[in-house]
Design an enzyme around this catalytic site. Structure first.
Site, short mmCIF file in Angstrom:
data_model
loop_
_atom_site.label_atom_id
_atom_site.label_comp_id
_atom_site.label_asym_id
_atom_site.label_seq_id
_atom_site.Cartn_x
_atom_site.Cartn_y
_atom_site.Cartn_z
N GLY A 24 -5.43 4.58 -2.00
CA GLY A 24 -6.42 4.13 -1.43
C GLY A 24 -6.43 4.50 0.09
O GLY A 24 -7.54 4.90 0.69
N GLU B 203 -7.33 8.33 0.16
CA GLU B 203 -8.84 8.34 -0.27
C GLU B 203 -9.60 8.20 1.07
O GLU B 203 -10.62 8.80 1.15
CB GLU B 203 -8.99 7.23 -1.53
N GLU C 155 -1.10 6.15 -7.91
CA GLU C 155 -1.50 5.20 -8.88
C GLU C 155 -0.97 5.11 -10.00
O GLU C 155 -0.69 4.35 -10.84
CB GLU C 155 -3.19 5.59 -9.00
C1 3H9 Z 1 -4.57 2.25 -4.99
O1 3H9 Z 1 -4.80 2.50 -4.10
C2 3H9 Z 1 -5.96 2.30 -5.73
C3 3H9 Z 1 -7.02 3.11 -5.25
O2 3H9 Z 1 -6.99 4.48 -5.72
C4 3H9 Z 1 -8.33 2.56 -5.71
C5 3H9 Z 1 -8.79 1.49 -5.89
C6 3H9 Z 1 -10.24 1.22 -6.38
N1 3H9 Z 1 -1.02 -3.71 -2.43
O3 3H9 Z 1 7.19 -2.08 -0.45
P1 3H9 Z 1 7.39 -2.81 1.06
C7 3H9 Z 1 3.18 -5.33 0.17
S1 3H9 Z 1 -3.37 1.83 -5.92
C8 3H9 Z 1 -0.66 -5.21 -2.13
O4 3H9 Z 1 8.59 -3.95 0.91
P2 3H9 Z 1 8.42 -0.82 2.46
C9 3H9 Z 1 4.70 -5.43 -0.69
O5 3H9 Z 1 4.47 -6.51 -1.87
C10 3H9 Z 1 -2.04 1.57 -4.69
N2 3H9 Z 1 0.74 -5.38 -1.35
O6 3H9 Z 1 7.68 -2.06 2.27
C11 3H9 Z 1 5.42 -6.17 0.38
O7 3H9 Z 1 4.98 -7.86 0.28
P3 3H9 Z 1 5.92 -8.76 0.73
C12 3H9 Z 1 -1.49 2.80 -4.21
C13 3H9 Z 1 1.23 -4.48 -0.97
O8 3H9 Z 1 8.34 -0.39 3.90
C14 3H9 Z 1 5.00 -5.49 1.93
O9 3H9 Z 1 3.73 -5.08 1.52
N3 3H9 Z 1 -0.54 2.60 -3.08
C15 3H9 Z 1 0.86 -2.97 -1.32
O10 3H9 Z 1 9.75 -0.76 1.88
C16 3H9 Z 1 5.68 -4.55 2.06
O11 3H9 Z 1 5.97 -3.75 1.22
C17 3H9 Z 1 0.61 2.42 -3.47
O12 3H9 Z 1 1.09 2.49 -4.57
C18 3H9 Z 1 -0.19 -2.77 -1.85
N4 3H9 Z 1 -0.78 -1.50 -2.17
O13 3H9 Z 1 7.54 0.36 1.81
C19 3H9 Z 1 1.74 2.11 -2.32
N5 3H9 Z 1 1.89 -2.11 -0.53
O14 3H9 Z 1 6.57 -8.56 2.09
C20 3H9 Z 1 2.48 0.93 -2.45
C21 3H9 Z 1 2.93 -2.92 -0.15
O15 3H9 Z 1 5.05 -10.01 0.74
N6 3H9 Z 1 3.56 0.52 -1.50
N7 3H9 Z 1 2.44 -4.05 -0.40
O16 3H9 Z 1 6.95 -8.58 -0.32
C22 3H9 Z 1 4.66 1.21 -1.38
O17 3H9 Z 1 4.77 2.09 -1.98
C23 3H9 Z 1 5.61 0.56 -0.29
O18 3H9 Z 1 5.23 -0.91 -0.11
C24 3H9 Z 1 5.38 1.49 0.89
C25 3H9 Z 1 6.16 0.84 2.13
C26 3H9 Z 1 6.37 2.86 0.69
C27 3H9 Z 1 3.98 1.80 1.42
#
Ligand code: 3H9
Length: 699
Positions: A103, A106, A126
């Site tokens: 997102g 996007e 995703e």
């Molecule tokens: C999407 O976007 C769908 C859309 O197309 C449309 C919808 C209609 N949501 O990984 P970390 C939390 S699908 C909720 O340890 P880093 C994570 O749980 C999404 N929470 O940090 C953690 O919480 P806690 C597409 C999230 O620095 C904290 O943030 N995006 C999300 O090692 C820190 O995270 C992805 O798939 C989230 N989206 O890595 C990206 N992201 O501290 C998913 C993170 O309580 N995220 N949290 O445990 C990542 O790949 C990594 O978090 C990122 C940072 C590389 C960004």
């Protein structure tokens, strides 16, 4: 008054800032405030441009994944926010840094221009969560990057660099630093040029460049089996139909597909793992008061396959590491193993030759323990033998500086005994790397009875730095992963004795999604290695008094059928191709007769899967009962990242949740009756029984 979105005016340019730590997820509140901010900006004719940026370590890293558990994405919808941005009277420039994902990308695509820091990673991951880009990604990205490149990005889910995004036309400017200055400069340049706004949704999709049969070829190259591949297929469909549908209808089509994927069991499992992996890094009860030791230098004892693989992890992350061996030849061999591995990666284009040299320069070798005395972390990776490891740990305890963390890479020995040998049990920890250590993501961090929380926290932080998925385990035989392997392999072998053949067992287990069936797995790891584990466990009194227990592996070992390395084990090998061996069938029949096991002419694939999975779940539950693992999710993370359990099934404990505790109990009881339960193989763990009772009470 907004809490997560702030508006700052600089002359006629409006800065809109998102501040939703830690990764600026596009949560409902952010969407609400952002939409309001754009509506207000649109009403202000003095605003000539908007620069959208984020505070903290990253631009928006995606939609809020926890919202996917709801029936639908709560209002305001991301598409409504994007519509408000695209409808602006003036240019909107996104200033990108960090991880611009899902997102987040996007959102950036809904802006008119994009400026990125060179270190930015952009992607639509995703598919790795079993869903598709659901807020215009499947429609806007192909308009900028072209259909082929966009499909590649969306179906494999890996992010691309800012430079690559620039080459593909996704970003307009890449800068090394001074991101905001660059974004404001661009805003001014666009104002001055008075060019029409670049609204991505109105850009044409060039269909003429798409070769005949392209989408079918694309579908055919996606995973054949449904290994979470449903989302990838939906992405291709959305892009293809987007060629003919009006933009609004294509968005609706995309959202329908997104919802379908979001509600699939695969996506639920993958999201469970996403959060479980992050949760696994936490020590319950410790809160956020983390005091950590700095780990800037590492020593590794033993330069064999394991030791050199471990060393590479640190060099890859820029941490100097010293390998220690007992003789010059072994040391040279270890260092050349490392070089060969790096050069192979360079030959495949994964790293540059410059990186090979940079990493090699971080790895030193020595024959003297004294040379690692001042290291912050020392890991012993010697031969798996208690006496050898005790001697090493004793020496490390004597020579290492105060504060050094001393770790063992044992996969089965008692960490408490080794901790006590070191004389510094509070500084002592287990670090169980999986082979090949530079490739496998999993690290089991084993807390001894006296390991300090500070040491565990420091090692968990380090694990993240070197790219590992780490899970804390208590001390027990085999920790979380290998301990659970016992019941799984036990049943695979009983099935052989009852008349199934390795091919059928492996096919059934691989059919349920495991990366490799148990027979193929042991042949690859070495029948001798597996048999020695069983014999050692037996010698130590750790096994049931059942003469038939793992009798196949023991017999194969006695006959010198060591697996792939001797071209014969559970299978016969032609090179790496496993061929069914009738002699194995005869051997199993002989063993079955010896142990009074009745052979059957047909065993179903369903039975094979159930017989192997139920002990896995039951042992996972015992591990939870004993507090060896903190959470069910930890068990899942271990099995998915270390043992090839299918991520789209979420791990054994998630699978148990899906099956339901009552079903599991009734199947355990079924096998206790049909197979007999003299050795307690089918006795349900207390954890499962308690859960079943709790669900009875609740319902
Ligand atoms: C999407 O976007 C769908 C859309 O197309 C449309 C919808 C209609 N949501 O990984 P970390 C939390 S699908 C909720 O340890 P880093 C994570 O749980 C999404 N929470 O940090 C953690 O919480 P806690 C597409 C999230 O620095 C904290 O943030 N995006 C999300 O090692 C820190 O995270 C992805 O798939 C989230 N989206 O890595 C990206 N992201 O501290 C998913 C993170 O309580 N995220 N949290 O445990 C990542 O790949 C990594 O978090 C990122 C940072 C590389 C960004």
């Amino acid at each position: 008054m907004y809490s997560l979105v702030h508006v700052k005016r600089q002359g006629s340019i409006l800065g809109i800032e998102i501040d939703n730590p830690p990764v600026n997820v596009f949560s409902q509140q952010v969407r609400f405030e952002l939409r309001e901010a754009f509506i207000a900006a649109a009403a202000d004719s003095a605003v000539e441009a908007v620069v959208l940026f984020c505070v903290g370590k990253t631009f928006v890293a995606g939609a809020d994944i926890s919202e996917f558990d709801l029936d639908s994405i709560p209002q305001p919808d991301p598409n409504d926010v994007f519509e408000a941005i695209e409808a602006m009277h003036c240019p909107v420039i996104a200033a990108l840094h960090g991880s611009v994902l899902g997102g987040g990308l996007e959102l950036a695509l809904a802006c008119h221009y994009r400026v990125a820091l060179a270190s930015t990673r952009l992607g639509l991951p995703e598919v790795t969560l079993g869903v598709i880009p659901g807020a215009g990604g499947t429609q806007r990205l192909p308009r900028l990057a072209g259909v082929e490149a966009a499909l590649d990005i969306m179906t494999n889910g890996a992010p691309v660099s800012a430079q690559r995004a620039y080459e593909l036309g996704i970003v307009d400017i890449v800068v090394e630093d001074e991101l905001f200055a660059a974004a404001f400069d661009l805003a001014r340049a666009v104002i001055e040029s008075a060019k029409p706004l670049r609204v991505v949704s109105t850009m044409p999709l060039d269909k003429r460049q798409i070769p005949e049969g392209f989408f079918d070829r694309c579908r055919n190259s996606l995973p054949k089996v449904d290994r979470g591949g449903r989302a990838a297929r939906e992405i291709v469909d959305c892009v293809e139909t987007g060629l003919t549908l009006p933009f609004g209808a294509a968005l609706e089509r995309e959202r329908t597909a997104f919802n379908l994927c979001k509600n699939s069991s695969e996506s639920v499992a993958l999201r469970h793992l996403f959060f479980a992996e992050r949760e696994a890094a936490r020590i319950p009860g410790l809160g956020s008061t983390k005091v950590e030791r700095r780990i800037e230098t590492v020593g590794v004892i033993g330069a064999g396959t394991m030791g050199s693989g471990i060393a590479m992890n640190f060099a890859n992350a820029g941490i100097p590491v010293m390998l220690v061996e007992t003789n010059d030849q072994a040391l040279k061999r270890g260092l050349s193993l490392v070089r060969k591995s790096y050069e192979a990666s360079a030959a495949k284009g994964r790293i540059t030759l410059e990186q090979v040299e940079k990493r090699m320069a971080l790895i030193d070798g020595s024959l003297a323990y004294a040379d690692i005395a001042d290291r912050d972390l020392v890991i012993e990776a010697a031969f798996e033998n208690m006496e050898v490891k005790q001697t090493i740990c004793r020496q490390l305890g004597e020579i290492c500086k105060a504060g050094t963390i001393i770790a063992t890479n044992t996969s089965s020995l008692d960490v408490n005994v080794l901790a006590s040998a070191s004389g510094r049990p509070t500084d002592f920890v287990g670090m169980h790397f999986f082979s090949p250590a530079n490739v496998m993501k999993l690290l089991e961090v084993v807390r001894g009875d006296k390991t300090s929380s500070q040491v565990i926290t420091s090692v968990m932080t380090l694990a993240k730095k070197i790219g590992k998925v780490s899970v804390i385990s208590g001390v027990c035989y085999g920790f979380i992963g290998n301990r659970m392997l016992e019941g799984y392999l036990r049943e695979a072998e009983f099935l052989l004795l009852e008349g199934a053949n390795p091919l059928q067992i492996d096919r059934a287990i691989e059919g349920m999604g495991m990366a490799m069936g148990p027979c193929r797995m042991i042949d690859m790891a070495g029948v001798d290695v597996a048999a020695k584990v069983v014999l050692e466990r037996q010698r130590a009194g750790g096994l049931p008094d059942d003469p038939a227990y793992r009798s196949v592996v023991r017999e194969l070992f006695a006959r010198g059928r060591f697996g792939q390395k001797t071209s014969i084990g559970y299978y016969r090998y032609d090179g790496r191709t496993a061929i069914d061996d009738p002699e194995l069938g005869a051997l199993c029949a002989e063993l079955a007769e010896r142990h009074g096991i009745v052979r059957r002419s047909a065993i179903s694939d369903e039975e094979i899967v159930e017989r192997c999975m139920l002990p896995l779940i039951n042992e996972g539950a015992r591990i939870l009962d004993e507090g060896i693992a903190y959470r069910a999710g930890d068990v899942d993370v271990v099995w998915v990242n270390g043992y090839g359990f299918p991520a789209y099934k979420g791990g054994p404990m998630h699978m148990a949740d899906v099956m339901g505790t009552h079903t599991i109990l009734s199947r355990l009881s079924h096998f206790a009756t049909s197979r007999g339960n003299e050795y307690g193989y089918w006795t349900a763990s207390d954890w499962l029984t308690r859960r079943a009772r709790a669900t009875n009470v609740a319902s």
